[in-house]
Motif scaffolding. Structure first.
Motif, short mmCIF file in Angstrom:
data_model
loop_
_atom_site.label_atom_id
_atom_site.label_comp_id
_atom_site.label_asym_id
_atom_site.label_seq_id
_atom_site.Cartn_x
_atom_site.Cartn_y
_atom_site.Cartn_z
N UNK A 179 0.82 -1.19 0.00
CA UNK A 179 0.00 0.00 0.00
C UNK A 179 0.87 1.27 0.00
N UNK A 180 0.43 2.23 -0.77
CA UNK A 180 1.01 3.57 -0.90
C UNK A 180 2.33 3.62 -1.66
N UNK A 181 2.89 2.45 -2.03
CA UNK A 181 4.10 2.52 -2.84
C UNK A 181 3.80 3.13 -4.20
N UNK A 182 2.57 2.91 -4.71
CA UNK A 182 2.20 3.53 -5.99
C UNK A 182 1.96 5.02 -5.82
N UNK A 183 1.41 5.45 -4.68
CA UNK A 183 1.23 6.87 -4.42
C UNK A 183 2.59 7.57 -4.41
N UNK A 184 3.50 7.04 -3.59
CA UNK A 184 4.84 7.61 -3.49
C UNK A 184 5.54 7.63 -4.84
N UNK A 222 -2.71 1.37 7.02
CA UNK A 222 -2.57 2.51 7.93
C UNK A 222 -1.10 2.85 8.15
N UNK A 223 -0.25 1.84 8.33
CA UNK A 223 1.18 2.06 8.52
C UNK A 223 1.79 2.78 7.31
N UNK A 224 1.37 2.36 6.12
CA UNK A 224 1.90 2.99 4.91
C UNK A 224 1.42 4.43 4.77
N UNK A 225 0.17 4.69 5.14
CA UNK A 225 -0.33 6.06 5.09
C UNK A 225 0.44 6.96 6.05
N UNK A 226 0.73 6.46 7.24
CA UNK A 226 1.50 7.25 8.21
C UNK A 226 2.90 7.53 7.68
N UNK A 227 3.50 6.54 7.05
CA UNK A 227 4.83 6.76 6.45
C UNK A 227 4.75 7.81 5.35
N UNK A 228 3.71 7.69 4.52
CA UNK A 228 3.55 8.65 3.43
C UNK A 228 3.38 10.07 3.96
N UNK A 229 2.51 10.23 4.97
CA UNK A 229 2.20 11.56 5.49
C UNK A 229 3.37 12.22 6.20
N UNK A 230 4.36 11.44 6.58
CA UNK A 230 5.54 12.01 7.24
C UNK A 230 6.75 12.09 6.30
N UNK A 231 6.52 11.86 5.00
CA UNK A 231 7.62 11.84 4.04
C UNK A 231 7.79 13.20 3.37
N UNK A 232 9.02 13.61 3.06
CA UNK A 232 9.25 14.85 2.31
C UNK A 232 8.57 14.84 0.94
N UNK A 233 8.49 13.66 0.31
CA UNK A 233 7.86 13.55 -1.01
C UNK A 233 6.41 14.01 -0.94
N UNK A 234 5.69 13.53 0.06
CA UNK A 234 4.28 13.89 0.20
C UNK A 234 4.12 15.39 0.34
N UNK A 235 4.90 16.02 1.21
CA UNK A 235 4.73 17.44 1.48
C UNK A 235 5.17 18.31 0.32
N UNK A 236 6.22 17.89 -0.39
CA UNK A 236 6.63 18.66 -1.57
C UNK A 236 5.53 18.61 -2.63
N UNK A 237 4.95 17.41 -2.83
CA UNK A 237 3.89 17.28 -3.82
C UNK A 237 2.65 18.06 -3.40
#
Length: 246
Positions: A179-184, A222-237
């Motif tokens: 989960x979320x590897x495709x989002x990232x 849920x774990x993947x979403x939390x990782x995504x939401x704390x990643x620089x990639x998410x916030x830059x996008x």
């Protein structure tokens, strides 16, 4: 090396894999030159057609289950084809010229990831194009039960990518087990200036969404979403999108 290398990961999907491989053998020539099948858990080898495979079939048998991104990254690590294709084992290929049309879409400017439409078993169009998944957008999605209108990312059930784009991104981020590897991946791709391009082709895909029914998958999600939401990639996008909308 020209052509397409297809990566498929099976987790006891033997019957579906057999069907998909035989369909690929019917329609892939001359585009698909290699298929890498990763058996994430022990299962029988694919049933070879009488005429043999028209592509090179490589079967990788894992000693223990590994994550979605890890499996695809390992499968494509040494591939030298011009294009890589990520394909789920439960994809159904309807159109005989699907790869020709996908490659045509890939010729557009800055095309970094090409994807088909997906329909479910009832013929209903799947909402595979999504907004950046903020906590609020997810709440609205499930509360309103409406398809999203953004195209910040698409699911990874079927993706075609120029190999140069795959290598520039380093494949999937393996810290996302599932989960979320495709989002990232899509967010990183777009931050580098590449585009997500919808091709005028349709495939079947059930889209089981196991996290809605399975506690372990829900935990992974849920774990993947939390990782995504704390990643620089998410916030830059996210900030880039806000500036564009503002």
């Amino acid at each position: 090396m020209s052509g397409i290398a297809v990566s498929i990961v099976s987790h006891q999907h033997g019957v579906l894999v057999d069907s998909l491989l035989h369909r690929l053998s019917e329609i892939s020539s001359p585009h698909v030159t290699r298929v890498i099948l990763t058996q994430n858990v022990p299962e029988a080898m694919p049933r070879e057609p009488d005429a043999g495979w028209p592509f090179s079939l490589e079967v990788v048998r894992n000693d223990f289950p590994q994550g979605f991104g890890t499996n695809h990254n390992k499968a494509l690590k040494n591939a030298r084809e011009d294009f890589f294709c990520i394909m789920n084992p439960d994809v159904v290929l309807f159109e005989n010229d699907i790869f020709e049309r996908l490659l045509h879409a890939a010729s557009s400017d800055c095309a970094g990831c090409i994807y088909p439409r997906q329909i479910d078993e009832d013929g209903k169009l799947q909402d595979i194009e999504r907004d950046i998944p903020t906590f609020f957008s997810l709440l609205m999605r499930y509360a309103r039960r409406r398809p999203e209108t953004g195209r910040d990312w698409v699911n990874a059930a079927f993706l075609l990518l120029p190999s140069k784009v795959w290598r520039a991104l380093g494949g999937f981020d393996v810290r996302y087990f599932m989960y979320c590897e495709d989002v990232d991946f899509c967010l990183r791709l777009r931050l580098l200036g590449w585009k997500l391009v919808a091709a005028p082709v349709t495939v079947g895909h059930a889209g089981q969404r196991a996290s809605h029914r399975n506690a372990r998958h829900f935990f992974w999600h849920v774990s993947s979403l939390l990782r995504l939401w704390t990643s620089p990639v998410f916030w830059r996008a996210w900030w880039k999108k806000q500036r564009r909308l503002g």
